[in-house]
Design a protein around this motif. Structure first.
Motif, PDB file in Angstrom:
ATOM      1  N   HIS A 196     123.757 -77.848 -22.450  1.00 56.25           N
ATOM      2  CA  HIS A 196     123.007 -78.740 -21.576  1.00 56.25           C
ATOM      3  C   HIS A 196     121.582 -78.252 -21.333  1.00 56.25           C
ATOM      4  O   HIS A 196     120.668 -79.058 -21.170  1.00 56.25           O
ATOM      5  N   GLU A 233     132.027 -82.696 -16.596  1.00 56.01           N
ATOM      6  CA  GLU A 233     131.053 -81.981 -15.773  1.00 56.01           C
ATOM      7  C   GLU A 233     129.716 -81.835 -16.492  1.00 56.01           C
ATOM      8  O   GLU A 233     128.652 -81.898 -15.861  1.00 56.01           O
ATOM      9  N   GLN A 234     129.749 -81.619 -17.801  1.00 51.10           N
ATOM     10  CA  GLN A 234     128.507 -81.472 -18.564  1.00 51.10           C
ATOM     11  C   GLN A 234     127.680 -82.758 -18.547  1.00 51.10           C
ATOM     12  O   GLN A 234     126.462 -82.717 -18.332  1.00 51.10           O
ATOM     13  N   ARG A 236     127.862 -85.171 -16.306  1.00 48.78           N
ATOM     14  CA  ARG A 236     127.392 -85.374 -14.936  1.00 48.78           C
ATOM     15  C   ARG A 236     126.190 -84.478 -14.622  1.00 48.78           C
ATOM     16  O   ARG A 236     125.236 -84.915 -13.969  1.00 48.78           O
ATOM     17  N   ALA A 237     126.239 -83.240 -15.085  1.00 48.08           N
ATOM     18  CA  ALA A 237     125.143 -82.300 -14.802  1.00 48.08           C
ATOM     19  C   ALA A 237     123.848 -82.743 -15.474  1.00 48.08           C
ATOM     20  O   ALA A 237     122.767 -82.712 -14.858  1.00 48.08           O
TER      21      ALA A 237
END
Length: 323
Positions: A196, A233-234, A236-237
């Protein structure tokens, strides 16, 4: 009082009134400001890779083609299936070239030369991309099965060149200049979302080329990215970072794919998006409805591309203020 297409798109009236996939209506007033062309940058989703995945009787829909109809401006896609964010950056920015090692042989007077790159980075083997080496027009493409190796093809024959192995030998994109002054829709990084930090850095460098005319598109959660996975989660981040950094020039792809107002377009209404048990199951897991996703569960189908093109038109004529 005359109403412009921009005001109708902003209010949602054009979406509701459209009687076809494109929603093409006769202009009801003049569009304010210049009608700039647009270009999509990214990978397979931005290339509408599975546009042919569609219900019986529904047309093939590419995002760039439908968005062009809705905005009434020319538009295109420079997206390449499978590309990661650094590859998109190399096509967008001359300041981030492929560091070709020409060696003693240099650039031949004509034809193709196969050479390595200094850092192992290489473009896709799918497309020969236009650019220059030492000011000479050359296309570049990766070589299948040979990591970090590229094929340079000289566009116009001329004298052989020996620019050495430094910056003079590096390949620089011609697409930056070709699309200068257009609106840039950047949708890249899903293929390397686990890195990310790299996605964010590459997107920031793409934005810097023409920030006043660039939109950063957020990523959507596929089945692989469902709640409870690391990829959830990736995604979303990255989206949260995009929203914070780009503000009104961040396009929330996920929100529009889950927007019932867009599912209610006349051309989409017969497909009852969001009503099936499987659609409801996907929505409950924080995903788009299953019916807008292709059979591979990783790309949008023609219904999804239709939703997204209309959502982009609404955004570009509204919060982004670019049309």
């Amino acid at each position: 009082m005359l109403l412009s297409r921009r005001s109708l798109l902003r209010s949602g009236a054009l979406l509701a009134a459209a009687g076809s996939v494109g929603g093409a209506l006769a202009p009801l007033g003049s569009r304010p400001g210049p009608a700039r062309e647009f270009v999509l940058w990214g990978s397979s989703s931005a290339a509408s890779a599975l546009a042919r995945d569609r219900p019986p009787g529904f047309p093939e829909v590419r995002i760039d083609v439908l968005l062009s109809r809705l905005l009434e401006v020319p538009g295109t896609s420079q997206a390449v299936s499978g590309d990661v964010s650094s590859q998109t950056l190399a096509l967008r920015s001359r300041e981030h070239p492929y560091r070709v090692l020409l060696g003693r042989g240099g650039l031949p007077a004509h034809g193709t030369v196969v050479v390595p790159t200094a850092d192992g980075r290489a473009p896709s083997a799918l497309v020969a991309e236009p650019g220059t080496v030492a000011g000479v027009g050359c296309t570049i493409r990766g070589v299948r099965g040979r990591e970090g190796v590229v094929a340079l093809h000289r566009v116009v024959p001329g004298a052989a060149l020996a620019p050495g192995t430094g910056p003079q030998s590096w390949w620089r994109t011609a697409l930056q200049e070709a699309h200068r002054g257009q609106v840039h829709l950047v949708w890249t990084g899903k293929n390397n979302i686990a890195e990310h930090w790299q996605v964010l850095a590459d997107t920031r460098a793409i934005w810097a080329v023409e920030p006043e005319r660039t939109v950063v598109m957020g990523h959507w959660h596929t089945w692989r990215d469902r709640r409870g996975t690391a990829r959830w989660e990736q995604v979303r981040a990255v989206n949260a970072a995009y929203r914070h950094e780009y503000g009104q020039r961040f396009y929330d792809t996920m929100a529009d794919l889950r927007d019932p107002r867009l599912w209610a377009l006349p051309a989409l209404r017969p497909h009852r998006i969001g009503s099936s048990a499987e659609d409801r199951r996907w929505l409950a897991q924080g995903l788009p409805p299953r019916s807008v996703v292709a059979a591979d569960r990783a790309h949008l189908n023609a219904l999804g591309n239709t939703v997204l093109a209309h959502g982009l038109a609404r955004f570009l004529t509204g919060p982004a203020g670019l049309y």
